[in-house]
Design a protein around this motif. Structure first.
Motif, PDB file in Angstrom:
ATOM      1  N   TRP A 117       5.962  18.997  -3.822  1.00  0.00           N
ATOM      2  CA  TRP A 117       6.463  18.536  -5.122  1.00  0.00           C
ATOM      3  C   TRP A 117       7.975  18.427  -5.162  1.00  0.00           C
ATOM      4  N   PHE A 118       8.663  19.020  -4.198  1.00  0.00           N
ATOM      5  CA  PHE A 118      10.129  19.056  -4.197  1.00  0.00           C
ATOM      6  C   PHE A 118      10.727  17.655  -4.339  1.00  0.00           C
ATOM      7  N   LEU A 119      10.179  16.696  -3.585  1.00  0.00           N
ATOM      8  CA  LEU A 119      10.758  15.355  -3.580  1.00  0.00           C
ATOM      9  C   LEU A 119      10.326  14.532  -4.790  1.00  0.00           C
ATOM     10  N   ARG A 120       9.541  15.123  -5.672  1.00  0.00           N
ATOM     11  CA  ARG A 120       9.179  14.426  -6.904  1.00  0.00           C
ATOM     12  C   ARG A 120      10.030  14.898  -8.085  1.00  0.00           C
ATOM     13  N   ILE A 121      10.916  15.836  -7.829  1.00  0.00           N
ATOM     14  CA  ILE A 121      11.867  16.241  -8.870  1.00  0.00           C
ATOM     15  C   ILE A 121      12.935  15.149  -8.970  1.00  0.00           C
ATOM     16  N   PRO A 122      13.186  14.607 -10.175  1.00  0.00           N
ATOM     17  CA  PRO A 122      14.200  13.548 -10.310  1.00  0.00           C
ATOM     18  C   PRO A 122      15.563  14.005  -9.794  1.00  0.00           C
ATOM     19  N   ILE A 123      16.228  13.114  -9.073  1.00  0.00           N
ATOM     20  CA  ILE A 123      17.571  13.404  -8.558  1.00  0.00           C
ATOM     21  C   ILE A 123      18.583  13.025  -9.621  1.00  0.00           C
ATOM     22  N   SER A 124      19.331  13.997 -10.111  1.00  0.00           N
ATOM     23  CA  SER A 124      20.282  13.745 -11.189  1.00  0.00           C
ATOM     24  C   SER A 124      21.734  13.839 -10.729  1.00  0.00           C
ATOM     25  N   GLY A 125      21.942  14.115  -9.453  1.00  0.00           N
ATOM     26  CA  GLY A 125      23.306  14.220  -8.956  1.00  0.00           C
ATOM     27  C   GLY A 125      23.320  14.661  -7.506  1.00  0.00           C
ATOM     28  N   PRO A 126      24.511  14.784  -6.922  1.00  0.00           N
ATOM     29  CA  PRO A 126      24.612  15.218  -5.527  1.00  0.00           C
ATOM     30  C   PRO A 126      24.203  16.678  -5.389  1.00  0.00           C
ATOM     31  N   PRO A 127      23.949  17.146  -4.151  1.00  0.00           N
ATOM     32  CA  PRO A 127      23.528  18.545  -3.956  1.00  0.00           C
ATOM     33  C   PRO A 127      24.589  19.517  -4.444  1.00  0.00           C
ATOM     34  N   PHE A 128      24.133  20.589  -5.111  1.00  0.00           N
ATOM     35  CA  PHE A 128      25.097  21.570  -5.606  1.00  0.00           C
ATOM     36  C   PHE A 128      24.580  22.993  -5.547  1.00  0.00           C
ATOM     37  N   GLY A 129      23.274  23.187  -5.437  1.00  0.00           N
ATOM     38  CA  GLY A 129      22.739  24.544  -5.389  1.00  0.00           C
ATOM     39  C   GLY A 129      23.101  25.250  -4.094  1.00  0.00           C
ATOM     40  N   PRO A 130      23.027  26.583  -4.054  1.00  0.00           N
ATOM     41  CA  PRO A 130      23.403  27.348  -2.869  1.00  0.00           C
ATOM     42  C   PRO A 130      22.658  26.931  -1.610  1.00  0.00           C
ATOM     43  N   ARG A 131      21.356  26.739  -1.699  1.00  0.00           N
ATOM     44  CA  ARG A 131      20.582  26.382  -0.510  1.00  0.00           C
ATOM     45  C   ARG A 131      20.808  24.928  -0.122  1.00  0.00           C
ATOM     46  N   ASN A 132      20.812  24.053  -1.122  1.00  0.00           N
ATOM     47  CA  ASN A 132      21.058  22.649  -0.825  1.00  0.00           C
ATOM     48  C   ASN A 132      22.418  22.446  -0.176  1.00  0.00           C
ATOM     49  N   LEU A 133      23.431  23.144  -0.661  1.00  0.00           N
ATOM     50  CA  LEU A 133      24.766  22.985  -0.074  1.00  0.00           C
ATOM     51  C   LEU A 133      24.829  23.550   1.337  1.00  0.00           C
ATOM     52  N   LEU A 134      24.092  24.627   1.608  1.00  0.00           N
ATOM     53  CA  LEU A 134      24.070  25.152   2.979  1.00  0.00           C
ATOM     54  C   LEU A 134      23.425  24.158   3.942  1.00  0.00           C
ATOM     55  N   TRP A 135      22.325  23.527   3.512  1.00  0.00           N
ATOM     56  CA  TRP A 135      21.711  22.491   4.357  1.00  0.00           C
ATOM     57  C   TRP A 135      22.675  21.325   4.560  1.00  0.00           C
ATOM     58  N   PHE A 136      23.378  20.957   3.506  1.00  0.00           N
ATOM     59  CA  PHE A 136      24.361  19.872   3.589  1.00  0.00           C
ATOM     60  C   PHE A 136      25.459  20.237   4.586  1.00  0.00           C
ATOM     61  N   ASP A 137      25.921  21.472   4.520  1.00  0.00           N
ATOM     62  CA  ASP A 137      26.954  21.949   5.442  1.00  0.00           C
ATOM     63  C   ASP A 137      26.463  21.918   6.885  1.00  0.00           C
ATOM     64  N   ARG A 138      25.221  22.336   7.114  1.00  0.00           N
ATOM     65  CA  ARG A 138      24.685  22.338   8.477  1.00  0.00           C
ATOM     66  C   ARG A 138      24.610  20.916   9.040  1.00  0.00           C
ATOM     67  N   ALA A 139      24.224  19.969   8.189  1.00  0.00           N
ATOM     68  CA  ALA A 139      24.161  18.585   8.652  1.00  0.00           C
ATOM     69  C   ALA A 139      25.539  18.069   9.006  1.00  0.00           C
ATOM     70  N   LEU A 140      26.521  18.334   8.154  1.00  0.00           N
ATOM     71  CA  LEU A 140      27.892  17.908   8.453  1.00  0.00           C
ATOM     72  C   LEU A 140      28.409  18.599   9.710  1.00  0.00           C
ATOM     73  N   GLY A 141      27.998  19.847   9.906  1.00  0.00           N
ATOM     74  CA  GLY A 141      28.449  20.597  11.073  1.00  0.00           C
ATOM     75  C   GLY A 141      27.989  20.011  12.387  1.00  0.00           C
ATOM     76  N   THR A 142      26.886  19.252  12.382  1.00  0.00           N
ATOM     77  CA  THR A 142      26.429  18.638  13.634  1.00  0.00           C
ATOM     78  C   THR A 142      27.435  17.618  14.156  1.00  0.00           C
ATOM     79  N   LEU A 143      28.300  17.124  13.271  1.00  0.00           N
ATOM     80  CA  LEU A 143      29.291  16.103  13.657  1.00  0.00           C
ATOM     81  C   LEU A 143      30.702  16.681  13.780  1.00  0.00           C
ATOM     82  N   SER A 144      30.810  18.001  13.771  1.00  0.00           N
ATOM     83  CA  SER A 144      32.133  18.632  13.769  1.00  0.00           C
ATOM     84  C   SER A 144      32.993  18.225  14.964  1.00  0.00           C
ATOM     85  N   ASP A 145      32.373  18.050  16.118  1.00  0.00           N
ATOM     86  CA  ASP A 145      33.136  17.758  17.327  1.00  0.00           C
ATOM     87  C   ASP A 145      33.291  16.261  17.593  1.00  0.00           C
ATOM     88  N   ILE A 146      32.812  15.423  16.672  1.00  0.00           N
ATOM     89  CA  ILE A 146      32.909  13.976  16.842  1.00  0.00           C
ATOM     90  C   ILE A 146      34.168  13.478  16.150  1.00  0.00           C
TER      91      ILE A 146
END
Length: 248
Positions: A117-146
């Motif tokens: 059901w997670f992906l059926r929650i309407p998206i009202s803005g960019p990620p901001f919650g603690p867990r969502n931001l950590l996942w966002f950070d991990r994704a950005l971190g994959t490109l740290s050395d590029i």
């Protein structure tokens, strides 16, 4: 100026920076209790079943007790959208960007699979919650050395987020459709295409029909097709690699 005043009310709630209402006796519920109960309801009955009244019943409490912590169902959904994700794992040192992005995509896929059901929650803005931001950070971190501009790193990650969430949503809906009507994905679909596809008007599709690409004898089952997801992920990452090569 308080910390909460710098944030929208629901975002302050996500980070534990908004105090519950002090009216009435000391609350017996915590915000964590409420969110956990809402997730349990959604897991068992689907997102449509979630309401302030239903969650209160799950907790054996009054609806008003919830409103001391959460002002509306909209706020509750914001909290659920963060709680649905487990905290991301630490990624192994030494991974290249492609291995890191693949691990990230599989990790999000697995986390969301536990709560479809997670992906059926309407998206009202960019990620901001603690867990969502950590996942966002991990994704950005994959490109740290590029060595590419920061704006491009953000765009590449947002493209990955779009693929993972869209790919998962598609797989969920296809799996539900196969479970309800398997023939619609096999013989009925192929037969229907042969009747309506004019190879003169739709030559590319017509050739696939003539070659029997859609003549599937057995449906793939009710579960998610990881092969399709991984194929699409590989194609997206091929595009990321080409972009990195062009920029660097």
């Amino acid at each position: 100026m308080s910390e909460e005043s710098n944030l929208a009310s629901d975002l302050a709630l996500l980070w534990g920076l908004r105090e519950p209402s002090r009216r009435g006796p000391k609350p017996a519920l915590t915000l964590e209790d409420i969110v956990r109960a809402a997730v349990d309801v959604a897991d068992a009955e689907g997102l449509d079943a979630v309401s302030m009244a239903r969650v209160a019943a799950q907790l054996g409490n009054s609806t008003m007790a919830l409103y001391r912590h959460v002002k509306s169902k909209r706020e509750l959904l914001v909290l659920m959208s963060d709680a649905a994700l487990e905290y991301p794992p630490e990624f192994p040192d030494g991974n290249d960007w492609r291995a890191g992005m693949t691990l990230w995509a599989h990790g999000v896929f697995a986390a969301v699979r536990a709560h479809p059901w997670f992906l059926r929650i309407p998206i009202s803005g960019p990620p901001f919650g603690p867990r969502n931001l950590l996942w966002f950070d991990r994704a950005l971190g994959t490109l740290s050395d590029i060595d590419i501009p920061a704006e491009e790193k953000l765009s590449l990650v947002m493209g990955l987020v779009t693929y993972v969430q869209g790919g998962y949503r598609l797989q969920i809906e296809l799996a539900e459709g196969r479970a309800e009507d398997p023939a619609a994905f096999t013989r009925d679909y192929a037969a229907g295409l042969r009747r309506v596809v004019d190879i003169q008007r739709m030559p590319a599709l017509g050739r696939l029909v003539l070659e029997g690409v859609f003549d599937i004898e057995e449906p793939r089952g009710e579960d998610i097709d990881f092969d399709d997801f991984d194929f699409g992920l590989s194609v997206y990452l091929d595009g990321v690699a080409a972009r990195i090569d062009r920029v660097t």
